[in-house]
Design an enzyme around this catalytic site. Structure first.
Site, PDB file in Angstrom:
ATOM      1  N   CYS A  81      87.424  32.172 -75.787  1.00  0.00           N
ATOM      2  CA  CYS A  81      87.033  33.338 -74.978  1.00  0.00           C
ATOM      3  C   CYS A  81      87.685  33.307 -73.598  1.00  0.00           C
ATOM      4  CB  CYS A  81      85.522  33.396 -74.838  1.00  0.00           C
ATOM      5  SG  CYS A  81      84.817  31.995 -73.937  1.00  0.00           S
ATOM      6  N   CYS A  84      87.008  28.566 -70.699  1.00  0.00           N
ATOM      7  CA  CYS A  84      87.391  27.247 -70.186  1.00  0.00           C
ATOM      8  C   CYS A  84      88.411  27.387 -69.065  1.00  0.00           C
ATOM      9  CB  CYS A  84      87.936  26.384 -71.313  1.00  0.00           C
ATOM     10  SG  CYS A  84      86.770  26.104 -72.656  1.00  0.00           S
ATOM     11  N   CYS A 192      85.246  24.210 -78.315  1.00  0.00           N
ATOM     12  CA  CYS A 192      86.002  24.806 -79.425  1.00  0.00           C
ATOM     13  C   CYS A 192      87.233  23.976 -79.755  1.00  0.00           C
ATOM     14  CB  CYS A 192      86.391  26.244 -79.099  1.00  0.00           C
ATOM     15  SG  CYS A 192      85.008  27.392 -79.036  1.00  0.00           S
ATOM     16  N   CYS A 241      80.836  24.389 -72.924  1.00  0.00           N
ATOM     17  CA  CYS A 241      81.031  25.809 -73.217  1.00  0.00           C
ATOM     18  C   CYS A 241      80.570  26.634 -72.013  1.00  0.00           C
ATOM     19  CB  CYS A 241      80.272  26.186 -74.483  1.00  0.00           C
ATOM     20  SG  CYS A 241      80.695  27.803 -75.153  1.00  0.00           S
ATOM     21  N   HIS A 287      68.351  15.543 -69.616  1.00  0.00           N
ATOM     22  CA  HIS A 287      66.909  15.597 -69.353  1.00  0.00           C
ATOM     23  C   HIS A 287      66.472  14.596 -68.290  1.00  0.00           C
ATOM     24  CE1 HIS A 287      62.568  15.647 -70.064  1.00  0.00           C
ATOM     25  NE2 HIS A 287      62.626  14.341 -70.293  1.00  0.00           N
ATOM     26  N   CYS A 290      66.575  15.989 -64.809  1.00  0.00           N
ATOM     27  CA  CYS A 290      66.201  17.399 -64.711  1.00  0.00           C
ATOM     28  C   CYS A 290      65.271  17.633 -63.525  1.00  0.00           C
ATOM     29  CB  CYS A 290      65.500  17.837 -66.001  1.00  0.00           C
ATOM     30  SG  CYS A 290      64.958  19.557 -65.970  1.00  0.00           S
ATOM     31  N   CYS A 310      58.749  23.300 -67.118  1.00  0.00           N
ATOM     32  CA  CYS A 310      59.646  22.766 -68.137  1.00  0.00           C
ATOM     33  C   CYS A 310      60.010  23.858 -69.149  1.00  0.00           C
ATOM     34  CB  CYS A 310      58.976  21.593 -68.846  1.00  0.00           C
ATOM     35  SG  CYS A 310      59.981  20.878 -70.172  1.00  0.00           S
ATOM     36  N   CYS A 316      64.923  24.276 -74.796  1.00  0.00           N
ATOM     37  CA  CYS A 316      65.801  23.388 -74.034  1.00  0.00           C
ATOM     38  C   CYS A 316      66.165  22.158 -74.854  1.00  0.00           C
ATOM     39  CB  CYS A 316      65.129  22.973 -72.725  1.00  0.00           C
ATOM     40  SG  CYS A 316      66.220  22.040 -71.631  1.00  0.00           S
ATOM     41  N   CYS A 325      75.673  17.024 -65.922  1.00  0.00           N
ATOM     42  CA  CYS A 325      75.456  18.343 -65.313  1.00  0.00           C
ATOM     43  C   CYS A 325      74.397  18.320 -64.223  1.00  0.00           C
ATOM     44  CB  CYS A 325      75.059  19.358 -66.376  1.00  0.00           C
ATOM     45  SG  CYS A 325      76.232  19.536 -67.724  1.00  0.00           S
ATOM     46  N   CYS A 337      72.592  25.020 -65.324  1.00  0.00           N
ATOM     47  CA  CYS A 337      71.838  25.892 -66.224  1.00  0.00           C
ATOM     48  C   CYS A 337      70.325  25.800 -66.049  1.00  0.00           C
ATOM     49  CB  CYS A 337      72.213  25.582 -67.671  1.00  0.00           C
ATOM     50  SG  CYS A 337      73.962  25.787 -68.044  1.00  0.00           S
ATOM     51  N   CYS A 344      68.855  24.238 -71.487  1.00  0.00           N
ATOM     52  CA  CYS A 344      70.094  23.575 -71.872  1.00  0.00           C
ATOM     53  C   CYS A 344      70.338  23.818 -73.360  1.00  0.00           C
ATOM     54  CB  CYS A 344      69.992  22.079 -71.581  1.00  0.00           C
ATOM     55  SG  CYS A 344      71.397  21.105 -72.187  1.00  0.00           S
ATOM     56  N   CYS A 347      75.736  22.156 -75.097  1.00  0.00           N
ATOM     57  CA  CYS A 347      77.042  22.681 -75.490  1.00  0.00           C
ATOM     58  C   CYS A 347      78.146  21.635 -75.466  1.00  0.00           C
ATOM     59  CB  CYS A 347      77.419  23.868 -74.602  1.00  0.00           C
ATOM     60  SG  CYS A 347      77.716  23.445 -72.871  1.00  0.00           S
TER      61      CYS A 347
END
Length: 373
Positions: A81, A84, A192, A241, A287, A290, A310, A316, A325, A337, A344, A347
């Protein structure tokens, strides 16, 4: 100007050793700019790791302190798409063009960034490489001495022809084969390219389309496109992703600076799915860091968007996602996210998206038997 020197390695620093007391006044990391990777917890994690070799950015007034030789990069796209590439454009510390300048990267071909075109006469590429990116691909591939970066899955269907994805007059399978044969290294950018991603999601037509990742299809290396073509090349997977721009730039930095030797160091610095362990730690999941974890511990859950509790009951999958992340964050270190209110979706994992479908629902197609692995 910041000259980037980067090391990959694995260590249990991602375990619960992020306390304020975990310091080492003798560490040089505290005096260095980590390109704003965040980030007091990350720095303390590095110090608690002792001999752990992390990403280190040395700020120098003289850009000539590290005079890197030119590195040629050939970027090809399959079924994707362009997310990236768009994510890479969001790089901020340093910005993408500055990073390429520092690392002396010559991006020879990128269908989106460089506005290439394909010209064919009677089915054959016409004109010159200056005006025809298909001829340019041929010339670069024949010369060799480049890093091949692949974005998007590669079609093998129908019936092994690869013609379910065409670029100009060529299939992505043909383009990939030509580009891979003389590459020094292949970097699969995004889930991908790394594992097939959304293109390999379970469906009635998935076997007919037969999309493949570069070295894996989902978790199976025997179904990677390289194995299918009989090509043996070192591969680094940078899933997501989309993937975080830091993951891409710092990986290139580690290679160009010589801190990661190709292919000798790859077994040490990559996990079993070909991901740099420093970004995708096998012993740590999203997690654990988080910002909503206290609500999980107290069994307080949101059931609709817009809350602060949560997100487990909204599907999630941070338990399954092995990535940094929550520490690195996105958009110049501002958020990610879950912090922004989205569950989450794991991805970065090889079996995405089947591992998290249906998205944003606690009713999954599979149990969390891989949680915390």
């Amino acid at each position: 100007m910041g000259n980037i020197l980067i090391h990959f390695n694995d260590n249990s620093y991602w375990d619960d050793h992020l306390s304020e007391e975990s310091t080492d006044s003798g560490s040089t990391a505290n005096d260095l700019d980590f390109l704003r990777m965040d980030w007091h917890k990350f720095l303390k994690a590095r110090r608690s790791g002792g001999g752990f070799k992390l990403l280190e950015s040395y700020m120098n007034d003289n850009p000539g302190d590290h005079d890197f030789p030119e590195t040629r990069v050939l970027w090809i796209q399959g079924a994707q798409c362009t997310g990236c590439s768009e994510s890479l454009l969001d790089a901020s510390n340093p910005a993408l063009l500055k990073a390429f300048e520092i690392l002396n990267i010559d991006l020879k071909r990128h269908e989106a960034f460089l506005a290439h075109q394909g010209l064919f006469v009677d089915g054959e590429p016409a004109n010159t490489s200056e005006l025809n990116s298909e001829i340019l691909l041929d010339e670069i591939s024949e010369q060799g001495n480049y890093i091949l970066m692949v974005e998007g899955a590669i079609a093998n269907g129908p019936d092994g022809s690869g013609k379910y994805f065409m670029s100009g007059n060529r299939s992505s399978k043909e383009m990939f084969k030509k580009a891979a044969q003389n590459a020094d290294l292949i970097i699969a950018v995004g889930t991908c390219a790394a594992y097939g991603g959304i293109n390999t999601a379970d469906s009635d037509i998935v076997n007919i389309l037969d999309y493949r990742g570069v070295a894996f299809t989902k978790k199976d290396p025997s179904k990677g496109m390289l194995n299918l073509l009989g090509i043996d090349k070192p591969v680094i997977n940078i899933p997501g992703c989309p993937p975080h721009p830091d993951w891409i730039i710092y990986t290139l930095s580690a290679i160009i600076s010589g801190n990661v030797k190709i292919p000798d160091d790859l077994p040490e610095v990559l996990d079993k799915f070909g991901r740099p362990k420093v970004f995708f730690p096998p012993d740590h999941n999203v997690h654990k860091d988080c910002p909503r974890k206290e609500f999980f511990d107290n069994k307080e859950f949101d059931t609709c968007v817009g809350g602060e509790k949560c997100l487990l009951k909204m599907g999630c999958q941070a338990f399954l996602a092995h990535a940094d992340c929550a520490l690195r964050k996105w958009n110049d270190g501002h958020s990610y996210c879950v912090q922004a209110g989205s569950p989450c979706i794991a991805c970065v994992e090889p079996d995405f998206p089947d591992n998290t479908r249906p998205l944003y629902s606690s009713k999954k197609n599979r149990k969390r038997k891989e949680a915390d692995q």
